[in-house]
Design a protein around this motif. Sequence first.
Motif, PDB file in Angstrom:
ATOM      1  N   GLN A  39       0.940  -1.304   0.011  1.00  0.00           N
ATOM      2  CA  GLN A  39      -0.233   0.014   0.069  1.00  0.00           C
ATOM      3  C   GLN A  39       0.992   1.225  -0.078  1.00  0.00           C
ATOM      4  O   GLN A  39       0.751   2.258  -0.602  1.00  0.00           O
ATOM      5  CB  GLN A  39      -0.871   0.092   1.208  1.00  0.00           C
ATOM      6  N   LEU A  42       2.182   1.725  -3.354  1.00  0.00           N
ATOM      7  CA  LEU A  42       1.277   1.940  -4.291  1.00  0.00           C
ATOM      8  C   LEU A  42       1.128   3.531  -4.141  1.00  0.00           C
ATOM      9  O   LEU A  42       1.048   4.401  -5.192  1.00  0.00           O
ATOM     10  CB  LEU A  42       0.073   1.342  -4.020  1.00  0.00           C
ATOM     11  N   SER A  43       1.112   3.846  -3.053  1.00  0.00           N
ATOM     12  CA  SER A  43       0.806   5.566  -2.916  1.00  0.00           C
ATOM     13  C   SER A  43       1.970   6.260  -3.281  1.00  0.00           C
ATOM     14  O   SER A  43       1.679   7.282  -3.794  1.00  0.00           O
ATOM     15  CB  SER A  43       0.364   5.911  -1.266  1.00  0.00           C
ATOM     16  N   GLU A  44       3.283   5.800  -2.841  1.00  0.00           N
ATOM     17  CA  GLU A  44       4.494   6.278  -3.443  1.00  0.00           C
ATOM     18  C   GLU A  44       4.647   6.315  -4.983  1.00  0.00           C
ATOM     19  O   GLU A  44       4.825   7.340  -5.751  1.00  0.00           O
ATOM     20  CB  GLU A  44       5.642   5.682  -2.783  1.00  0.00           C
ATOM     21  N   GLY A  45       4.224   5.435  -5.640  1.00  0.00           N
ATOM     22  CA  GLY A  45       4.108   5.285  -7.372  1.00  0.00           C
ATOM     23  C   GLY A  45       3.110   6.229  -7.591  1.00  0.00           C
ATOM     24  O   GLY A  45       3.434   6.869  -8.637  1.00  0.00           O
ATOM     25  N   GLU A  46       1.935   6.230  -6.983  1.00  0.00           N
ATOM     26  CA  GLU A  46       0.961   7.344  -7.488  1.00  0.00           C
ATOM     27  C   GLU A  46       1.462   8.537  -7.556  1.00  0.00           C
ATOM     28  O   GLU A  46       1.268   9.407  -8.354  1.00  0.00           O
ATOM     29  CB  GLU A  46      -0.397   6.930  -6.806  1.00  0.00           C
ATOM     30  N   GLY A  47       2.182   9.056  -6.486  1.00  0.00           N
ATOM     31  CA  GLY A  47       2.857  10.208  -6.351  1.00  0.00           C
ATOM     32  C   GLY A  47       3.922  10.688  -7.655  1.00  0.00           C
ATOM     33  O   GLY A  47       3.692  11.638  -8.218  1.00  0.00           O
ATOM     34  N   LYS A  48       4.557   9.517  -7.606  1.00  0.00           N
ATOM     35  CA  LYS A  48       5.717   9.608  -8.774  1.00  0.00           C
ATOM     36  C   LYS A  48       4.963   9.626 -10.053  1.00  0.00           C
ATOM     37  O   LYS A  48       5.277  10.173 -11.194  1.00  0.00           O
ATOM     38  CB  LYS A  48       6.481   8.392  -8.897  1.00  0.00           C
ATOM     39  N   GLU A  49       3.844   8.858 -10.246  1.00  0.00           N
ATOM     40  CA  GLU A  49       3.210   8.827 -11.608  1.00  0.00           C
ATOM     41  C   GLU A  49       2.769  10.242 -11.662  1.00  0.00           C
ATOM     42  O   GLU A  49       2.624  10.664 -13.249  1.00  0.00           O
ATOM     43  CB  GLU A  49       2.013   7.976 -11.338  1.00  0.00           C
ATOM     44  N   ASP A  50       2.210  11.051 -10.728  1.00  0.00           N
ATOM     45  CA  ASP A  50       1.610  12.380 -11.236  1.00  0.00           C
ATOM     46  C   ASP A  50       2.671  13.344 -11.449  1.00  0.00           C
ATOM     47  O   ASP A  50       2.480  14.058 -12.432  1.00  0.00           O
ATOM     48  CB  ASP A  50       0.976  12.823  -9.739  1.00  0.00           C
ATOM     49  N   GLU A  53       3.462  12.160 -14.992  1.00  0.00           N
ATOM     50  CA  GLU A  53       2.738  12.693 -15.946  1.00  0.00           C
ATOM     51  C   GLU A  53       3.078  14.257 -16.212  1.00  0.00           C
ATOM     52  O   GLU A  53       3.132  14.817 -17.523  1.00  0.00           O
ATOM     53  CB  GLU A  53       1.402  12.508 -15.414  1.00  0.00           C
TER      54      GLU A  53
END
Length: 146
Positions: A39, A42-50, A53
């Motif tokens: 988890q 995942l939250s770290e990856g979502e931050g990186k994804e943003d 992007e």
Amino acid sequence: GYLDKLHNEISRTLEKINSREKYINNQLEHLVQEYRSAQALLSEGEGKEDSEEGNVDWLKNISFKITEVLERVKQETEEKGSSMTDGAPLVKIKQALTKLKQETVQMDIQIGVMEHTLLQSKLKEKSNMTRDMHATMIPEATVGAY
């Protein structure tokens, strides 16, 4: 009594549930830790994804600008290339050179005619002077003979 019995039964059932819950928690502790780690990732990856992007959008904008500049440079190069391969100015220069050569030939002919005319005029004048000199000398010679 009936309520006490029910209360005792519910208490035992709750104790069994609590003990089984503790047992299950102990058995699944490593899975819970794994889930928490996943988890967090995942939250770290979502931050990186943003942020990635945002980087992708920025790179797309730069790519678009570079493409525009490249197209403009290609167009200018094609225009210069077509004007360099256009033979119209060269043809005009060659025509002007040909015309100058013809005018030079005509001027040479005119100069030759003028020189010839001048020479003829000098010769005629010399001839006239010679004739006049002979004409004036002859009568004097004849005058002296009379």
